[in-house]
Structure formats: structure tokens, C-alpha cells
Scaffold this active site. Sequence first.
Site, PDB file in Angstrom:
ATOM      1  CE  LYS A   1      96.364  53.186 -28.870  1.00 28.74           C
ATOM      2  NZ  LYS A   1      96.061  55.073 -28.634  1.00 28.74           N
TER       3      LYS A   1
ATOM      4  CD  GLU B   1      90.156  51.135 -24.706  1.00 30.22           C
ATOM      5  OE1 GLU B   1      89.836  50.919 -25.921  1.00 30.22           O
ATOM      6  OE2 GLU B   1      91.190  52.779 -25.275  1.00 30.22           O
ATOM      7  NE  ARG B   2      87.025  56.575 -30.242  1.00 32.43           N
ATOM      8  CZ  ARG B   2      88.175  56.619 -30.040  1.00 32.43           C
ATOM      9  NH1 ARG B   2      89.520  55.828 -29.363  1.00 32.43           N
ATOM     10  NH2 ARG B   2      89.104  57.772 -30.531  1.00 32.43           N
TER      11      ARG B   2
END
Length: 474
Positions: free
Chosen positions: A167, A193-194
Amino acid sequence: MAIPRPDGTTHEGVVVAVRGPVLDVAFTTPPLPRLEEALVVAWDRPGSLVAEVQSHLDANTVRAIALQGTAGLRRGTRARATGGPITVPVGDAVLGRLLNVLGETGDLGPPLPDTVERWPIHRPPLPLSAQIGTTEIFETGIKVIDLLVPLAQGGKAAMFGGAGVGKTVLLMEFIHAMVEHYQGISVFAGIGERSREGHELLHDMQDSGVLGRTVLVYGQMNEPPGARWRVGLTALTQAEYFRDRKHQNVLLLMDNVFRFVQAGSEVSGTLGRLPSRVGYQPTLATEVAALQERIASAAGAAITAIQAVYVPADDFTDPAVTAISSHLDSAIMLSRNLAAEGIYPAVDPLASFSAMLDPLAVGAEHYDTAEHVRQAIAHWRELQDVIALLGVEELGAQDRQVVERARRLQRFLTQPFAVTEAFTGMTGRSVRLADTIAGCRAILDGKTDDWPEDALYMTGSLADANTARQGVAA
């Protein structure tokens, strides 16, 4: 950040309650700050704490959601109303920079100049009279997408997929395609998001040379829900500036829109609202619409949105998924099975769809080729159980021919990406739509029946594959 009144004073209140990210602020003098107005809390920690008004509790008190951590905040702390919504810096100065929901830089680079223009993150969508419809194809150079899931320039597309299916690589390739072919601007919104992913994406963009035409906006997973809830609006504001002021095409990438919904659900719960279906916030449809309806095209410039959407438990009837889907023009489905087989990009040609795949929009040749490709792959999948039990040799001559060509089509629709050259050692290929159609048509017509399947794997156009095949044969 506080905006003074006409008489030179500022509107101040006092924090009277703190419950996690939720603040109650009392004002002794009217008027109360408006909904979605920003408050600045002058606490004893470095920097200011910014909150956004969400409701009026009574004639003197508002309830706000903090966009930063509130650990250490005490009751009695002064809070100032700014007179308007949160504003963020926009323009060329933010290109190549990583921003948070408040527009503050987070890339250890030099601070933004004080003269940079600021826009509010809450803006009305373009009126219908100013919007333009488009049937122009957003050509990405990615064969499987351009052929089977054509994107509309100025449209909204979603990419459904889990972790490990390519992705992020696909999103970066979209950025590369926009910069290379359209000389436009890319805005990446990392919603929930990480931290590791944001760090890797920043360095990958630096290495691939696309960062200078990109704005990165992050509300990371470790941040309060208010930051993750509003970071998408900050990114939209950046995109709207380049569309309206600079008249440039913008590619808006959002990862992950489902986390925007999750953050809104957290905010709704902390504010004490009763949940709706499956525990989601009662304002789910309104919040998704407020985000999606700002993605529109004006005369001379378009915002093309490509969004990643996580599907919980693969349930496409989930209220969050259906609310997002109702606003889309195209859906790109990434398959874990295809990724496991080494088929990259792992786009499922049968599950994906696009409203642009219509002969009136893409032309009869493109439409017919795409339909024949889908039919061949669908027929191959129908026969896979038979092949697994008896082998392909037991099929009839016509079925065997369809299977062999479908396998070649699947391999031809793979390609190496420019953003992965450092990892794969293969030069990235961008393929024109006309070459993709011609290549698929040649495979369907049997012109490659005597070619080995591997000759079509991870290549560009059919001419590139033929050149490589002849080189190997020699």
C-alpha cells in the site's frame, strides 16, 4: 495565536475541568467562543496547548477537545479564545516539510518564516457553481490501474488493503507519477500513522527526489484523538491553497481514512455522546461528508484524492466503510493472495471497480480491452479448482488457451516501481496507457502464446518485454 478584539483586549477564560483530552473552559464575559473556534491554553509547559470548541454547556462554559496531550494541565489555567478556527501555514514554504495538525514542523528543519500565509482548517467546500466535472483520465503510468481501474483527474479513489500488500509503495508511486507527468503538488496525510512509517516515508521521499514537491502532514498514532481527527482537514487546507491560489493540480493521498473515523469515534465518546450503529459516533456520515466534499475540482486545477481505507474484519457492510464508499469514484482492491504470489502491484482486477471505465469516458478500445482482460482472468479463476485437482493438461483446448493467456495477462500487469529501485535493483517503469492497451490486446490475440511467462513478469510495455526476451534468448 490569540486574536484581539477591536478594543485591543483578548477574550479569556479559565479551565474548570480536565478529563483526558476534554477541557471545560468558563468565560466570565460574553460572547462565548463559537463552535470549532480555537482556544490557546497558557499552561506552564513548553509551548501552548491548543483546543477546539465542540459544544456550549451553558451560558458561560464551553467544552473543547485538546489537540495535544493534557498531562500536567491544572484547573484554573487561563485559556484565550483566538476569534477563529485553527490556522496553519500554507504555500511554497511548506513544500518538502513535515507538519503536524497545527502546522508546526516536525522534521528538524529550519522554522517556517513568520511571514508565511496561514489559512483556517475549517473551510466550506467549493460551491456547486464553481466546481467542474471531468472525464479526463488521471494517467498514473501503472498498467493495471490505468487499464482496469482508471482514475478521474479531480476524482476520489480509495485503496482497500491491509498491511504488507504494498500500500505505501503504491502511494509513493502515485506521488512520483504526479510529479513526473503533471508537474503538480502532492499532499500526504498520515492519519493515525505509526511513527516508524512516517519516518520511513520521509526518508524514502528524500532518497527518491519527490520530497521537494510534497507536503507531509501527520497526526500520528501516539497523538491524542483530536489531532488524528483534524489532521485530514489540515492536509485538505494545504491542497486547497495550491488549487485555489496557485492553480496547480494536486494529488492528495490519505492514509488511513478509517483511522479518521476511529479518531472521531474516540472524540465523540470522550465528549459523552451516545454511540450509534456498531459503536460509531452519531455524526459519522456528517464528518465523512465534511472531509470528502472539500475534495473537488475548480476551473484550471483539480484535487485528485487517493485514500487508503482499512476494512475491519473484511466486512464491507461496516458503517464506516459504507459511509466512505458513498463518496468514491473508484476502488482499488489490494489482494494479500496476489502479494503472496509476488504479483505487484497486488491489485485484484475483479474486485476493483471504477466509474470511469465506460466507453463514453475512456473510449471503445480501452473499454473492450479491459472487459476482455477481466473475462479471461475470471474464467481462469473459475477453472482453478479443476486445475488444482486434475492439472491444466486435462482442460479442453479452448480453456487451456484462455488459462495460458490469463496467466500472461496477470504477469504483464505487474511492473517495477521507481520508488523501489534501491530495493529490487530493477529500473522503475512508467507505461503509457496506449502501450498498456496495445500489450494486453496482443496477449489476448495470441501474439505472445509462444513467449515464456517469465518474459512478461515485472516489465514495462510489451516492446520492453520483447527486447528482454530476445536478449535472454541471444
